[in-house]
Design a protein around this motif. Structure first.
Motif, PDB file in Angstrom:
ATOM      1  N   ARG A 180       0.859  -1.120   0.029  1.00 46.98           N
ATOM      2  CA  ARG A 180      -0.089  -0.143   0.056  1.00 46.98           C
ATOM      3  C   ARG A 180       1.066   1.072   0.069  1.00 46.98           C
ATOM      4  O   ARG A 180       2.162   1.170   0.466  1.00 46.98           O
ATOM      5  CB  ARG A 180      -0.876   0.094   1.377  1.00 46.98           C
ATOM      6  N   MET A 181       0.467   2.458  -0.241  1.00 46.76           N
ATOM      7  CA  MET A 181       1.077   3.525  -0.668  1.00 46.76           C
ATOM      8  C   MET A 181       1.456   4.119   0.753  1.00 46.76           C
ATOM      9  O   MET A 181       2.761   4.580   0.879  1.00 46.76           O
ATOM     10  CB  MET A 181       0.267   4.638  -1.367  1.00 46.76           C
ATOM     11  N   THR A 237       3.421   5.726  -9.899  1.00 46.37           N
ATOM     12  CA  THR A 237       1.984   5.240  -9.972  1.00 46.37           C
ATOM     13  C   THR A 237       1.474   5.549 -11.406  1.00 46.37           C
ATOM     14  O   THR A 237       0.854   4.731 -11.969  1.00 46.37           O
ATOM     15  CB  THR A 237       1.056   5.903  -8.737  1.00 46.37           C
ATOM     16  N   LYS A 240       5.074   4.514 -14.458  1.00 48.87           N
ATOM     17  CA  LYS A 240       5.491   3.101 -14.616  1.00 48.87           C
ATOM     18  C   LYS A 240       7.061   3.128 -15.171  1.00 48.87           C
ATOM     19  O   LYS A 240       7.874   3.878 -14.492  1.00 48.87           O
ATOM     20  CB  LYS A 240       4.547   2.202 -15.445  1.00 48.87           C
ATOM     21  N   ALA A 320      -1.308   9.853  -5.691  1.00 47.36           N
ATOM     22  CA  ALA A 320      -1.020   8.751  -6.182  1.00 47.36           C
ATOM     23  C   ALA A 320      -1.884   7.494  -5.369  1.00 47.36           C
ATOM     24  O   ALA A 320      -2.399   6.590  -5.867  1.00 47.36           O
ATOM     25  CB  ALA A 320       0.508   8.342  -6.360  1.00 47.36           C
ATOM     26  N   TRP A 323      -5.554   7.824  -6.414  1.00 49.12           N
ATOM     27  CA  TRP A 323      -5.773   7.029  -7.473  1.00 49.12           C
ATOM     28  C   TRP A 323      -5.727   5.507  -7.565  1.00 49.12           C
ATOM     29  O   TRP A 323      -6.130   4.843  -8.094  1.00 49.12           O
ATOM     30  CB  TRP A 323      -4.552   7.432  -8.716  1.00 49.12           C
ATOM     31  N   GLU A 324      -4.462   5.023  -6.748  1.00 43.77           N
ATOM     32  CA  GLU A 324      -4.445   3.505  -6.665  1.00 43.77           C
ATOM     33  C   GLU A 324      -5.710   3.149  -5.967  1.00 43.77           C
ATOM     34  O   GLU A 324      -6.192   1.717  -6.073  1.00 43.77           O
ATOM     35  CB  GLU A 324      -3.260   3.234  -5.768  1.00 43.77           C
ATOM     36  N   ARG A 325      -6.469   3.522  -4.944  1.00 41.92           N
ATOM     37  CA  ARG A 325      -7.757   3.251  -4.288  1.00 41.92           C
ATOM     38  C   ARG A 325      -8.654   3.228  -5.411  1.00 41.92           C
ATOM     39  O   ARG A 325      -9.625   2.158  -5.266  1.00 41.92           O
ATOM     40  CB  ARG A 325      -8.069   4.177  -3.257  1.00 41.92           C
ATOM     41  N   ARG A 327      -8.661   2.716  -8.851  1.00 44.49           N
ATOM     42  CA  ARG A 327      -8.412   1.947  -9.976  1.00 44.49           C
ATOM     43  C   ARG A 327      -8.376   0.478  -9.923  1.00 44.49           C
ATOM     44  O   ARG A 327      -7.976   0.159  -8.585  1.00 44.49           O
ATOM     45  CB  ARG A 327      -6.894   2.463 -10.700  1.00 44.49           C
ATOM     46  N   VAL A 329      -7.049  -3.446  -9.602  1.00 43.59           N
ATOM     47  CA  VAL A 329      -5.837  -3.923  -9.362  1.00 43.59           C
ATOM     48  C   VAL A 329      -5.031  -4.334 -10.509  1.00 43.59           C
ATOM     49  O   VAL A 329      -5.940  -5.116 -11.379  1.00 43.59           O
ATOM     50  CB  VAL A 329      -6.094  -5.136  -8.418  1.00 43.59           C
TER      51      VAL A 329
END
Length: 347
Positions: A180-181, A237, A240, A320, A323-325, A327, A329
């Motif tokens: 996790r971030m 994030t 890449k 970031a 955003w990751e939460r 998008r 997986v």
């Protein structure tokens, strides 16, 4: 067996894959050449601030003559006495002060501010003294320590701390992609602490660049390293495999060239000089320089620059994380390949 054979990439696909990955090092080659050669190959004075010391017609005549001959290369001002000239040098307001005298002309410099600027000023005023038929006396009112006679050790300290920081981004971004971030941010704090300790050890007990104020050097190294790492982890994030190239542009190509560690902005083009006023590498080098040699002059402004870049990094990580939460997986097969590519170019 047939399904496996059909799914295996052919030579053309492999070649296309290799060529795509070669774009990054080729762009690095081009970018490094443009940045380093553009910034360092032909240093020339560009509004280099100097002073002519004295009052009366003789001093005014010398100042006017230097202005007319130098044009935009020099920013010539007049100062009434040697004491004010020394104060201006110790405040980094000027690069040199010429004291005209028929028998013993003197040039006062502060080489800890920039050895290259001091040499440039000496090259400018030596012929002027020769015209008077007298040798030029050069007085240095702010020398770097004997362990760093050119004062350029701070630039190489910047290089070491930068490489430790941006190279770690590839590891944290790729190998730590499953974390996790919040966990990656915690690792950033730890890695930046380790990098700053290495920087302090290099500056202190190993190479003796800092004969005093080592805790201040360590604090600025931590601020700088943490800013670079947070920005890199946040950008990873979104970027890449292009993160390493972006980090190289931000913290090598544009960073080392504008730091003032080798050439201050007055010896560079307007582009590099303008970045010097707010880039984090300049904040690091000028902050340590002010801390060690110039009584903390402008130190709060340089520390403020480092804090501002750290704030940008924290913002990048926060965006970031959000955003990751939101998008989906990503597949777990990409990070290993990405890590291998990024670490190879990072080294």
């Amino acid at each position: 067996m047939s399904a496996t054979a059909e799914s295996a990439p052919g030579p053309r696909d492999t070649l296309r894959h290799v060529l795509l990955h070669l774009v990054t090092p080729l762009l690095m080659c081009l970018g490094m050449g443009l940045a380093y050669m553009g910034a360092f190959v032909t240093p020339e004075p560009n509004h280099l601030p100097v002073a002519v010391v004295g009052s009366g017609p003789a001093a005014d005549s010398v100042a006017q003559g230097v202005r007319a001959a130098a044009g935009d290369a020099l920013d010539v001002r007049s100062l009434p006495d040697r004491g004010e000239a020394v104060d201006a040098l110790r405040s980094l307001d000027i690069a040199g002060a010429y004291i005209p005298d028929a028998k013993a002309p003197e040039l006062v410099v502060a080489s800890a501010g920039s050895d290259m600027s001091a040499m440039a000023v000496q090259k400018i005023f030596t012929p002027l003294a020769a015209e008077q038929g007298a040798p030029l006396k050069v007085t240095d009112v702010a020398k770097p320590v004997a362990d760093d006679p050119t004062g350029q050790g701070l630039f190489f300290l910047l290089v070491a701390v930068s490489i430790g920081s941006y190279a770690s981004v590839a590891v944290l971004g790729a190998a730590g992609a499953e974390l996790r971030m919040r966990a990656r941010a915690g690792l950033v704090v730890g890695v930046s602490f380790a990098v700053s300790l290495i920087g302090a050890a290099l500056a202190g007990p190993i190479f003796h660049l800092a004969h005093h104020g080592l805790w201040g050097v360590w604090a600025m190294a931590w601020l700088y390293s943490a800013g670079v790492l947070f920005i890199g982890v946040g950008l990873h994030t979104f970027l890449k495999r292009w993160t390493t190239l972006t980090m190289m542009v931000l913290f090598v190509m544009l960073n080392f060239t504008t730091s003032g560690g080798l050439f201050r902005p007055e010896l560079q083009s307007g582009f590099f000089g303008s970045l010097h006023s707010f880039w984090n590498g300049a904040g690091f080098v000028e902050g340590i320089r002010a801390h060690l040699y110039f009584g903390g002059h402008d130190l709060p402004a340089h520390v403020g620059t480092l804090i501002a870049w750290l704030a940008i990094g924290l913002l990048a990580v926060a965006v970031a994380a959000l955003w990751e939460r939101r998008r989906p997986v990503a597949p777990a097969t990409e990070p290993a390949e990405e890590e291998e590519m990024e670490e190879s170019v990072a080294v």
